[in-house]
Design a protein around this motif. Structure first.
Motif, PDB file in Angstrom:
ATOM      1  N   LEU A   1       0.834  -1.201   0.000  1.00  0.00           N
ATOM      2  CA  LEU A   1       0.000   0.000   0.000  1.00  0.00           C
ATOM      3  C   LEU A   1       0.870   1.253   0.000  1.00  0.00           C
ATOM      4  CD1 LEU A   1      -2.933   0.859  -0.040  1.00  0.00           C
ATOM      5  CD2 LEU A   1      -2.895   0.921   2.437  1.00  0.00           C
ATOM      6  N   ASN A   2       2.000   1.212   0.707  1.00  0.00           N
ATOM      7  CA  ASN A   2       2.922   2.352   0.682  1.00  0.00           C
ATOM      8  C   ASN A   2       3.507   2.549  -0.711  1.00  0.00           C
ATOM      9  OD1 ASN A   2       2.509   2.835   3.388  1.00  0.00           O
ATOM     10  ND2 ASN A   2       4.297   1.675   4.026  1.00  0.00           N
ATOM     11  N   THR A   3       3.795   1.456  -1.399  1.00  0.00           N
ATOM     12  CA  THR A   3       4.314   1.540  -2.764  1.00  0.00           C
ATOM     13  C   THR A   3       3.283   2.175  -3.688  1.00  0.00           C
ATOM     14  OG1 THR A   3       5.620  -0.458  -2.384  1.00  0.00           O
ATOM     15  CG2 THR A   3       5.272   0.196  -4.670  1.00  0.00           C
ATOM     16  N   ILE A   4       2.023   1.795  -3.522  1.00  0.00           N
ATOM     17  CA  ILE A   4       0.955   2.379  -4.336  1.00  0.00           C
ATOM     18  C   ILE A   4       0.865   3.873  -4.073  1.00  0.00           C
ATOM     19  CG2 ILE A   4      -1.555   2.455  -4.674  1.00  0.00           C
ATOM     20  CD1 ILE A   4      -1.547  -0.589  -4.116  1.00  0.00           C
ATOM     21  N   ARG A   5       0.875   4.264  -2.805  1.00  0.00           N
ATOM     22  CA  ARG A   5       0.788   5.694  -2.446  1.00  0.00           C
ATOM     23  C   ARG A   5       1.984   6.474  -2.985  1.00  0.00           C
ATOM     24  NH1 ARG A   5      -4.266   5.771  -1.965  1.00  0.00           N
ATOM     25  NH2 ARG A   5      -5.139   4.907  -0.067  1.00  0.00           N
ATOM     26  N   GLU A   6       3.192   5.903  -2.902  1.00  0.00           N
ATOM     27  CA  GLU A   6       4.380   6.581  -3.426  1.00  0.00           C
ATOM     28  C   GLU A   6       4.267   6.799  -4.934  1.00  0.00           C
ATOM     29  OE1 GLU A   6       7.764   4.255  -2.353  1.00  0.00           O
ATOM     30  OE2 GLU A   6       7.535   4.707  -0.209  1.00  0.00           O
ATOM     31  N   ARG A   7       3.778   5.802  -5.644  1.00  0.00           N
ATOM     32  CA  ARG A   7       3.628   5.946  -7.091  1.00  0.00           C
ATOM     33  C   ARG A   7       2.571   6.988  -7.431  1.00  0.00           C
ATOM     34  NH1 ARG A   7       4.121   0.013  -9.961  1.00  0.00           N
ATOM     35  NH2 ARG A   7       6.179  -0.501  -9.153  1.00  0.00           N
ATOM     36  N   GLN A   8       1.492   7.030  -6.646  1.00  0.00           N
ATOM     37  CA  GLN A   8       0.461   8.026  -6.892  1.00  0.00           C
ATOM     38  C   GLN A   8       0.988   9.435  -6.650  1.00  0.00           C
ATOM     39  OE1 GLN A   8      -2.648   6.584  -4.297  1.00  0.00           O
ATOM     40  NE2 GLN A   8      -3.632   5.454  -5.954  1.00  0.00           N
ATOM     41  N   ILE A   9       1.765   9.610  -5.604  1.00  0.00           N
ATOM     42  CA  ILE A   9       2.341  10.923  -5.311  1.00  0.00           C
ATOM     43  C   ILE A   9       3.340  11.317  -6.394  1.00  0.00           C
ATOM     44  CG2 ILE A   9       3.866  12.141  -3.699  1.00  0.00           C
ATOM     45  CD1 ILE A   9       2.407  10.576  -1.453  1.00  0.00           C
ATOM     46  N   LYS A  10       4.124  10.358  -6.865  1.00  0.00           N
ATOM     47  CA  LYS A  10       5.113  10.646  -7.904  1.00  0.00           C
ATOM     48  C   LYS A  10       4.431  11.106  -9.191  1.00  0.00           C
ATOM     49  CE  LYS A  10       8.707   7.941  -8.304  1.00  0.00           C
ATOM     50  NZ  LYS A  10       9.588   6.795  -8.673  1.00  0.00           N
ATOM     51  N   ILE A  11       3.375  10.428  -9.612  1.00  0.00           N
ATOM     52  CA  ILE A  11       2.691  10.815 -10.846  1.00  0.00           C
ATOM     53  C   ILE A  11       1.969  12.141 -10.661  1.00  0.00           C
ATOM     54  CG2 ILE A  11       0.463   9.644 -10.545  1.00  0.00           C
ATOM     55  CD1 ILE A  11       2.422   9.641 -13.777  1.00  0.00           C
ATOM     56  N   PHE A  12       1.472  12.402  -9.446  1.00  0.00           N
ATOM     57  CA  PHE A  12       0.834  13.677  -9.161  1.00  0.00           C
ATOM     58  C   PHE A  12       1.853  14.813  -9.307  1.00  0.00           C
ATOM     59  CE2 PHE A  12      -0.558  16.985  -6.137  1.00  0.00           C
ATOM     60  CZ  PHE A  12      -1.758  17.316  -6.747  1.00  0.00           C
ATOM     61  N   GLY A  13       3.069  14.589  -8.839  1.00  0.00           N
ATOM     62  CA  GLY A  13       4.120  15.580  -8.995  1.00  0.00           C
ATOM     63  C   GLY A  13       4.431  15.851 -10.452  1.00  0.00           C
ATOM     64  N   HIS A  14       4.447  14.813 -11.280  1.00  0.00           N
ATOM     65  CA  HIS A  14       4.687  14.994 -12.704  1.00  0.00           C
ATOM     66  C   HIS A  14       3.569  15.811 -13.343  1.00  0.00           C
ATOM     67  CE1 HIS A  14       8.211  12.496 -13.096  1.00  0.00           C
ATOM     68  NE2 HIS A  14       7.603  11.474 -12.517  1.00  0.00           N
ATOM     69  N   ILE A  15       2.342  15.538 -12.949  1.00  0.00           N
ATOM     70  CA  ILE A  15       1.200  16.257 -13.513  1.00  0.00           C
ATOM     71  C   ILE A  15       1.255  17.733 -13.123  1.00  0.00           C
ATOM     72  CG2 ILE A  15      -1.316  16.488 -13.412  1.00  0.00           C
ATOM     73  CD1 ILE A  15      -1.395  13.395 -13.128  1.00  0.00           C
ATOM     74  N   ILE A  16       1.558  18.017 -11.874  1.00  0.00           N
ATOM     75  CA  ILE A  16       1.635  19.398 -11.407  1.00  0.00           C
ATOM     76  C   ILE A  16       2.745  20.147 -12.143  1.00  0.00           C
ATOM     77  CG2 ILE A  16       2.182  20.838  -9.401  1.00  0.00           C
ATOM     78  CD1 ILE A  16      -0.622  19.642  -9.371  1.00  0.00           C
ATOM     79  N   ARG A  17       3.905  19.527 -12.279  1.00  0.00           N
ATOM     80  CA  ARG A  17       5.007  20.188 -12.979  1.00  0.00           C
ATOM     81  C   ARG A  17       4.692  20.389 -14.448  1.00  0.00           C
ATOM     82  NH1 ARG A  17       7.782  17.031  -9.421  1.00  0.00           N
ATOM     83  NH2 ARG A  17       8.202  15.368 -10.885  1.00  0.00           N
ATOM     84  N   ALA A  18       3.991  19.467 -15.074  1.00  0.00           N
ATOM     85  CA  ALA A  18       3.629  19.619 -16.477  1.00  0.00           C
ATOM     86  C   ALA A  18       2.703  20.810 -16.664  1.00  0.00           C
ATOM     87  CB  ALA A  18       2.968  18.343 -16.998  1.00  0.00           C
ATOM     88  N   ASP A  19       1.779  21.009 -15.735  1.00  0.00           N
ATOM     89  CA  ASP A  19       0.885  22.161 -15.815  1.00  0.00           C
ATOM     90  C   ASP A  19       1.649  23.465 -15.622  1.00  0.00           C
ATOM     91  OD1 ASP A  19      -1.322  20.628 -16.353  1.00  0.00           O
ATOM     92  OD2 ASP A  19      -2.011  20.544 -14.265  1.00  0.00           O
ATOM     93  N   GLU A  20       2.638  23.466 -14.753  1.00  0.00           N
ATOM     94  CA  GLU A  20       3.448  24.665 -14.529  1.00  0.00           C
ATOM     95  C   GLU A  20       4.277  25.010 -15.771  1.00  0.00           C
ATOM     96  OE1 GLU A  20       5.781  24.023 -11.054  1.00  0.00           O
ATOM     97  OE2 GLU A  20       4.052  24.147  -9.702  1.00  0.00           O
ATOM     98  N   LEU A  21       4.762  23.999 -16.489  1.00  0.00           N
ATOM     99  CA  LEU A  21       5.559  24.237 -17.677  1.00  0.00           C
ATOM    100  C   LEU A  21       4.729  24.819 -18.803  1.00  0.00           C
ATOM    101  CD1 LEU A  21       7.843  21.090 -17.750  1.00  0.00           C
ATOM    102  CD2 LEU A  21       8.501  23.419 -17.161  1.00  0.00           C
ATOM    103  N   LYS A  22       3.456  24.499 -18.851  1.00  0.00           N
ATOM    104  CA  LYS A  22       2.573  25.028 -19.899  1.00  0.00           C
ATOM    105  C   LYS A  22       2.372  26.531 -19.726  1.00  0.00           C
ATOM    106  CE  LYS A  22      -0.037  20.812 -20.644  1.00  0.00           C
ATOM    107  NZ  LYS A  22      -1.336  20.171 -20.521  1.00  0.00           N
TER     108      LYS A  22
END
Length: 102
Positions: free
Chosen positions: A79-100
């Motif tokens: 479950l911790n691995t799932i949460r870490e992956r979700q947080i990691k992809i969320f970070g990518h999404i946030i940074r992608a929006d900032e780059l736009k």
């Protein structure tokens, strides 16, 4: 006889093979999952089922999951691995929006 039931292969190797093959399939796309509180334990239950199969302990034998984990030398962290992956992809999404915005 399946590979995870062969006594020639050490328990540690069987657990590592499970992590390599089963986890990759089990966690496919977990970044996008929404896990309500009532279904958070389902992935861990699947892993416990596999571990019971690996160490040949039937679910009808009254062994707790803690006993099974001690026998296999396994700690819950799926479950911790799932949460870490979700947080990691969320970070990518946030940074992608900032780059736009530039």
């Amino acid at each position: 006889m399946h590979f995870y039931q062969q006594r020639k292969i050490s328990l540690k190797t069987r657990i590592n093979v499970m992590r390599a093959y089963v986890w990759s399939i089990l966690l496919y796309g977990c970044e996008c999952w929404t896990l309500p509180k009532d279904t958070e334990q389902r992935p861990e239950a699947v892993v416990m089922w596999f571990i019971r199969r690996i160490i040949k302990v039937s679910w009808t034998k009254r062994k707790t999951n803690a006993d099974i984990m001690d026998m296999a030398g396994y700690k819950k962290f799926l479950l911790n691995t799932i949460r870490e992956r979700q947080i990691k992809i969320f970070g990518h999404i946030i940074r992608a929006d900032e780059l736009k915005n530039y």
